[in-house]
Design a protein around this motif. Sequence first.
Motif, PDB file in Angstrom:
ATOM      1  N   ASP A   1      43.695  43.280  40.897  1.00 61.32           N
ATOM      2  CA  ASP A   1      42.951  42.687  41.908  1.00 61.32           C
ATOM      3  C   ASP A   1      42.145  41.783  41.481  1.00 61.32           C
ATOM      4  O   ASP A   1      41.213  41.978  40.499  1.00 61.32           O
ATOM      5  N   HIS A   2      41.518  40.422  42.296  1.00 57.73           N
ATOM      6  CA  HIS A   2      40.511  39.766  41.657  1.00 57.73           C
ATOM      7  C   HIS A   2      39.766  39.262  42.744  1.00 57.73           C
ATOM      8  O   HIS A   2      40.169  39.191  43.937  1.00 57.73           O
ATOM      9  N   THR A   3      38.386  39.001  42.603  1.00 60.82           N
ATOM     10  CA  THR A   3      37.591  38.355  43.731  1.00 60.82           C
ATOM     11  C   THR A   3      38.056  36.974  43.919  1.00 60.82           C
ATOM     12  O   THR A   3      38.725  36.332  43.141  1.00 60.82           O
ATOM     13  N   TYR A   4      37.806  36.611  45.108  1.00 57.84           N
ATOM     14  CA  TYR A   4      37.945  35.166  45.383  1.00 57.84           C
ATOM     15  C   TYR A   4      37.172  34.341  44.418  1.00 57.84           C
ATOM     16  O   TYR A   4      37.731  33.121  43.991  1.00 57.84           O
ATOM     17  N   GLU A   5      35.958  34.531  44.086  1.00 60.10           N
ATOM     18  CA  GLU A   5      35.265  33.700  43.057  1.00 60.10           C
ATOM     19  C   GLU A   5      36.119  33.704  41.660  1.00 60.10           C
ATOM     20  O   GLU A   5      36.316  32.445  41.138  1.00 60.10           O
ATOM     21  N   GLU A   6      36.486  34.854  41.267  1.00 62.89           N
ATOM     22  CA  GLU A   6      37.375  34.864  40.036  1.00 62.89           C
ATOM     23  C   GLU A   6      38.663  33.970  40.174  1.00 62.89           C
ATOM     24  O   GLU A   6      39.277  33.291  39.362  1.00 62.89           O
TER      25      GLU A   6
ATOM     26  N   ARG B   1      43.860  36.665  47.978  1.00 64.18           N
ATOM     27  CA  ARG B   1      43.710  37.707  46.835  1.00 64.18           C
ATOM     28  C   ARG B   1      44.968  38.254  47.309  1.00 64.18           C
ATOM     29  O   ARG B   1      45.337  38.870  45.903  1.00 64.18           O
TER      30      ARG B   1
END
Length: 398
Positions: free
Chosen positions: A291-296, A281
Motif C-alpha cells: 500500500d502507498h499513500t496518494y502523496e507517495e 491507491r
Amino acid sequence: MLAASWAPLSPAERAVAIEVLTHGPVSRTEIARKLNLSAGSLTRLTKPLLEAGLLIEGPAPVSAGAGVGVGVGAAEAPVARQGRPSQPLDIVADSRYFAGFKITEDTAYGVVTTLRSEVVADRAVPLRTRDPEDVADLVQEMTEDFRAEFPRLAGIGVGIGGQVERLARTVTFSSYLGWQEVPFADLVEQRTGLPVVVENDVAALVESEAWFGAGRGLDRFVVLTIGAGIGYGLVIGGRLVRAGGGDRGIGRRWIINPYGPLTPDGERGSAVSLLTVSNIRYQVAAGTGRDHTYEEILALAAAGDPLASRVMDEAARALGTVVAQIANFAMPEKILLAGEGIGLMDIASPAVWSAVDANRDPLAEPVVLETKVSDFNDWARGAAVLAIQILVLGRPRE
C-alpha cells in the motif's frame, strides 16, 4: 429559531442584500443599474438593512472579511435626485458569524466565518462514533467552543457526503456515514438553538464558490472535485442546478475508457475507477503488492516510477476527457477543479490538457480551467455559506 434571519424581506430587498454581500463595496449607481431600480426605490430597499446594522454607507470599517469584493472609486457620479454624492454600500462583515462543518467518515471539521465567508477560526475533532446523536453532540460541543469566542454566531451549516432532501434538513442516505433518513438539522438545532441547514458537501462547496469564490459574477460555472469521490456541480444563471442521485453520484457510470481498470468501486473504466484516490491507491497496490499513500504515489510518478507513472498518466487523460466533455455539453465560462486529488495536476497537467484538446473541436472556445488547492476546511467554509444564505434569503434554497 429564525431570529437571526433578515426575513421577512421582499424579493427586491433580498436582491439588494445579495448584490452588496457578494460584490460590495458597491456604489448605489451600480446597484441601481444592475437591478434596474430607481434611486428612490433603492433608498427605500436599503433602509431596513442599514437600520439593522448589516449594511453600512461609505468606506466600510476594516474587519475580518473586508478584503473581499470589488472596490469603488471615490469619484462616483451622484445618484439622480440625491442631494449628496453617492456613497458605496458595504456589508458589516463582522456583524454576524457563522459555523460550518464538514463531516467525513472519521472527523468533524469546523470553521467560523464572517458574513463575507472569510474563515476566522477552525478546528478538527475525530468522531467518537458515527451514530447521528453522537455526531450531533460533537457538533454542539464544537459550536459552544466557537460561540465562546464569537458570541454573535448566527447560524450553522453542515456538509455531508450523501443525499440531502426535505428543505436541507434530512440526510436521506450517506454511504460514508451509514445513515438513512436522519433528521440531522433537527438534532443540531435542538442542541444549539441556532438555525441549521444540512446539504450535500459538493453542493455546499459550489454555493460557496458561486457566491464568494471562483464563480462569483459568472452566469455558467462548474465545480469538479476529485478525491474520495467525483463531485460535480453546475451553476446556471447564478443558481445551482439541483439533481437527484445522492452520494452515489454520476462518476461510477461515467465511462471514460471501457477497457480501463476494474476496481472495487465504480464500473470498469469509469471516472470513479480512474480518478478517485482510493482506486488509484488500489491500482498501485495491485501492481506492487504494498500500500502507498496518494502523496507517495504522486512522488513516485514524478520520479519516473513506471507503474505509478502509468496509473497517473491514465488518470490525467481521464481527467482531461471529463473536463472536455463538461465543456462540450455544459458550456461553462469557467470550470473549477478542487478536492484532495488535485495533486494530479502538479505532475501530469500536460497529459490533462492534451486530453482536453483531443476531445474538443479545434475551433471551440478555450476551456477556462482553474485549480484550487483545498482542504476539508474549504468544504466546511462551503457549509457556512449555506448558513449565510439562510440569513439573507430567510430559508434554504429550494
